[in-house]
Design a protein around this motif. Structure first.
Motif, PDB file in Angstrom:
ATOM      1  N   TYR A  83      45.155  42.562  30.314  1.00  0.00           N
ATOM      2  CA  TYR A  83      44.516  41.423  30.966  1.00  0.00           C
ATOM      3  C   TYR A  83      44.784  41.387  32.460  1.00  0.00           C
ATOM      4  N   LEU A  84      45.183  42.531  33.027  1.00  0.00           N
ATOM      5  CA  LEU A  84      45.499  42.578  34.449  1.00  0.00           C
ATOM      6  C   LEU A  84      44.255  42.457  35.316  1.00  0.00           C
ATOM      7  N   GLY A  85      43.104  42.866  34.820  1.00  0.00           N
ATOM      8  CA  GLY A  85      41.902  42.866  35.638  1.00  0.00           C
ATOM      9  C   GLY A  85      41.826  44.117  36.495  1.00  0.00           C
ATOM     10  N   THR A  86      41.141  44.041  37.621  1.00  0.00           N
ATOM     11  CA  THR A  86      40.899  45.222  38.453  1.00  0.00           C
ATOM     12  C   THR A  86      41.638  45.180  39.781  1.00  0.00           C
ATOM     13  N   MET A  87      42.570  44.265  39.923  1.00  0.00           N
ATOM     14  CA  MET A  87      43.226  44.058  41.208  1.00  0.00           C
ATOM     15  C   MET A  87      44.073  45.260  41.643  1.00  0.00           C
ATOM     16  N   LEU A  88      44.673  45.966  40.681  1.00  0.00           N
ATOM     17  CA  LEU A  88      45.591  47.058  40.998  1.00  0.00           C
ATOM     18  C   LEU A  88      45.121  48.337  40.316  1.00  0.00           C
ATOM     19  N   PRO A  89      44.174  49.063  40.925  1.00  0.00           N
ATOM     20  CA  PRO A  89      43.578  50.238  40.264  1.00  0.00           C
ATOM     21  C   PRO A  89      44.571  51.355  39.968  1.00  0.00           C
ATOM     22  N   LYS A  90      45.669  51.437  40.712  1.00  0.00           N
ATOM     23  CA  LYS A  90      46.655  52.477  40.411  1.00  0.00           C
ATOM     24  C   LYS A  90      47.173  52.334  38.982  1.00  0.00           C
ATOM     25  N   ILE A  91      47.192  51.088  38.489  1.00  0.00           N
ATOM     26  CA  ILE A  91      47.618  50.832  37.109  1.00  0.00           C
ATOM     27  C   ILE A  91      46.420  50.858  36.173  1.00  0.00           C
ATOM     28  N   THR A  92      45.382  50.095  36.501  1.00  0.00           N
ATOM     29  CA  THR A  92      44.289  49.901  35.543  1.00  0.00           C
ATOM     30  C   THR A  92      43.451  51.148  35.339  1.00  0.00           C
ATOM     31  N   ASP A  93      43.429  52.073  36.284  1.00  0.00           N
ATOM     32  CA  ASP A  93      42.688  53.315  36.092  1.00  0.00           C
ATOM     33  C   ASP A  93      43.336  54.214  35.044  1.00  0.00           C
ATOM     34  N   LYS A 114      56.496  52.250  39.959  1.00  0.00           N
ATOM     35  CA  LYS A 114      56.571  51.361  41.117  1.00  0.00           C
ATOM     36  C   LYS A 114      55.291  51.473  41.932  1.00  0.00           C
ATOM     37  N   LEU A 115      54.827  50.334  42.438  1.00  0.00           N
ATOM     38  CA  LEU A 115      53.748  50.314  43.417  1.00  0.00           C
ATOM     39  C   LEU A 115      54.313  50.322  44.835  1.00  0.00           C
ATOM     40  N   PRO A 147      44.574  59.440  34.232  1.00  0.00           N
ATOM     41  CA  PRO A 147      43.361  58.670  33.967  1.00  0.00           C
ATOM     42  C   PRO A 147      42.621  59.244  32.762  1.00  0.00           C
ATOM     43  N   PHE A 148      41.815  58.413  32.118  1.00  0.00           N
ATOM     44  CA  PHE A 148      41.029  58.883  30.985  1.00  0.00           C
ATOM     45  C   PHE A 148      39.920  59.819  31.478  1.00  0.00           C
ATOM     46  N   PRO A 149      39.647  60.900  30.731  1.00  0.00           N
ATOM     47  CA  PRO A 149      38.537  61.782  31.101  1.00  0.00           C
ATOM     48  C   PRO A 149      37.224  61.001  31.134  1.00  0.00           C
ATOM     49  N   GLY A 150      36.380  61.337  32.118  1.00  0.00           N
ATOM     50  CA  GLY A 150      35.084  60.681  32.212  1.00  0.00           C
ATOM     51  C   GLY A 150      35.081  59.434  33.046  1.00  0.00           C
ATOM     52  N   GLY A 151      36.256  59.009  33.550  1.00  0.00           N
ATOM     53  CA  GLY A 151      36.299  57.792  34.343  1.00  0.00           C
ATOM     54  C   GLY A 151      35.898  56.579  33.526  1.00  0.00           C
ATOM     55  N   LYS A 152      35.611  55.475  34.205  1.00  0.00           N
ATOM     56  CA  LYS A 152      35.280  54.237  33.508  1.00  0.00           C
ATOM     57  C   LYS A 152      33.929  54.324  32.802  1.00  0.00           C
TER      58      LYS A 152
END
Length: 435
Positions: free
Chosen positions: A247-257, A361-362, A408-413
């Protein structure tokens, strides 16, 4: 875990789950307003965030937790409530990937999450229906052999609570004709997860900690003293812990990607006759089967059957929640054909490509932990504690986890969901064919 369009009428802001309906504490904490300071600001009031916050408060830190919705809103308050030891990948897989030294270190921690839960329940008197014992059910002889192999490897790491179960003994744990055997874990168990995280939050507050609900983070300014910003307030801290998971959303792409939301569905029957539910699950152990896309179920304290399963990559919910789960429940327990389903809900957990949590760490003073990959009840408690240790200057265990690579997952989002679905289809086909 993701929200449906409905919310709990008895506990606004939560999914319409049996957990929200039966929560011990339905108070709504105030939202963050104005400027605040703390030693540590934690983003997310689920198991990881609250576990870390409680660990830090016990060691004298001033901690503020900000939560976008309600305490336990996500997977922490919606999951199957099963204490399953270890990780989403077996220690043998971990040894092959990362080496025997890393496997030994993770193996030494693998029972700790369940122990943390039990210690806190006892220490703070948390009423969360804790019951010991878990059963892993096998559909095929191949699955039984795989369990025996896992058990032998676990014992090398000091887990002495596992015991194989023959077909003749299955009825001690579950009265179903589907299984050819299995394995019990005497160190497993089950809980009311929302009451657990609410109880831990109350323990944290009793030590001077603060939790602000309905306070979604809109920005994170990093620096010597990072600032967490919400719509109406801010927290300036020495350290920030990011614990938003799916539920983090898209604010921190280093994590959510490097993670993908995945939904699972759960339902609870009406209250059953005590004799019937005791007949179905005589030992009151929680149960999960050995399939790739597995079913999991257990008794509740008020004599319901809580049954979960199904999967939705990308966090998509099926149109009919009970249509996914109820047929499987009836395959297991045809005796419940006339049982009413009183609650059905869905929720997202964060999946990583490796199925191993992503920790790191960020910035020098901004830590994160995410991606428990469907194995979070125990792992989040362990990793929350480890985040607290790292802030306190004891980062040895944090460094072990942070050294494990994340991808990251293959194929991107765009293509990560169909590619993951294809892989799940293949493993599901293998389960059906018994190969």
């Amino acid at each position: 875990m993701t929200s449906t369009n409905q919310t709990s009428a008895t506990n606004p802001g939560h999914a319409p789950s049996w957990y929200a309906h039966s929560a011990n504490d339905k108070r709504v904490r105030e939202s963050l307003k104005g400027e605040h300071t703390a030693d540590v600001c934690v983003i997310g009031a689920g198991f990881t965030g609250i576990s870390a916050a409680l660990q830090l408060a016990e060691n004298g830190f001033k901690v503020i937790v900000v939560e976008g919705e309600r305490i336990g809103f996500g997977a922490s308050g919606r999951n199957g409530g099963q204490i399953v030891n270890g990780y989403s990948r077996d220690l043998e897989v971990i040894a092959r990937r990362y080496g025997p030294d890393k496997a030994a270190k993770l193996g030494a921690m693998s029972l700790e999450g369940g122990n943390i839960i039990r210690e806190r329940v006892a220490k703070y008197g948390i009423q969360c229906d804790l019951v010991d014992g878990g059963f892993f059910a096998a559909f095929t002889d191949k699955q039984v052999r795989e369990m025996a192999h896992v058990r032998a490897n676990w014992e090398k790491h000091g887990h002495t609570g596992l015991e194989m179960v023959s077909k003749a003994e299955v009825g001690k744990y579950v009265k179903a004709d589907r299984y050819v055997g299995g394995m019990i874990d005497r160190f497993g168990g089950h809980i009311h997860p929302l009451n657990l995280v609410l109880g831990e939050a109350a323990a944290f507050e009793s030590l001077g900690g603060q939790v602000f609900e309905k306070s979604r983070v809109t920005g994170l300014d990093m620096g010597a003293n990072p600032v967490v910003r919400t719509a109406e307030g801010s927290v300036k801290a020495k350290y920030v812990l990011v614990c938003g998971n799916a539920y983090l959303g898209t604010m921190l792409p280093k994590i959510t990607d490097k993670m993908m939301p995945v939904s699972s569905q759960v339902m609870a029957t009406e209250q059953l006759d005590p004799k019937l539910i005791e007949e179905l699950l005589p030992a009151n152990y929680c149960v999960e089967d050995a399939n790739y896309v597995l079913d999991y179920y257990r008794r509740t304290a008020d004599n319901r059957l809580l049954y979960g399963g199904g999967i939705g990559y990308g966090g998509q919910d099926p149109a009919n929640l009970t249509g996914v789960i109820r047929p499987n429940m009836l395959k297991t327990f045809p005796q419940l054909a006339n049982a009413k389903i009183e609650f059905a809900w869905s929720g997202n957990f964060a999946l990583t490509l490796t199925r191993i949590p992503h920790i790191g760490k960020l910035a020098d003073n901004v830590y994160f932990s995410h991606g428990d990959s469907g194995h979070g009840v125990t792992t989040t408690h362990l990793l929350g504690k480890i985040l607290g240790e790292a802030v306190a200057g004891h980062a040895e265990r944090f460094d072990v986890w942070a050294s494990l690579p994340a991808f990251p997952f293959p194929g991107g989002k765009t293509f990560r969901v169909p590619l993951t679905v294809l892989g799940a289809w293949w493993y599901g086909l293998r389960d059906k064919l018994g190969v």
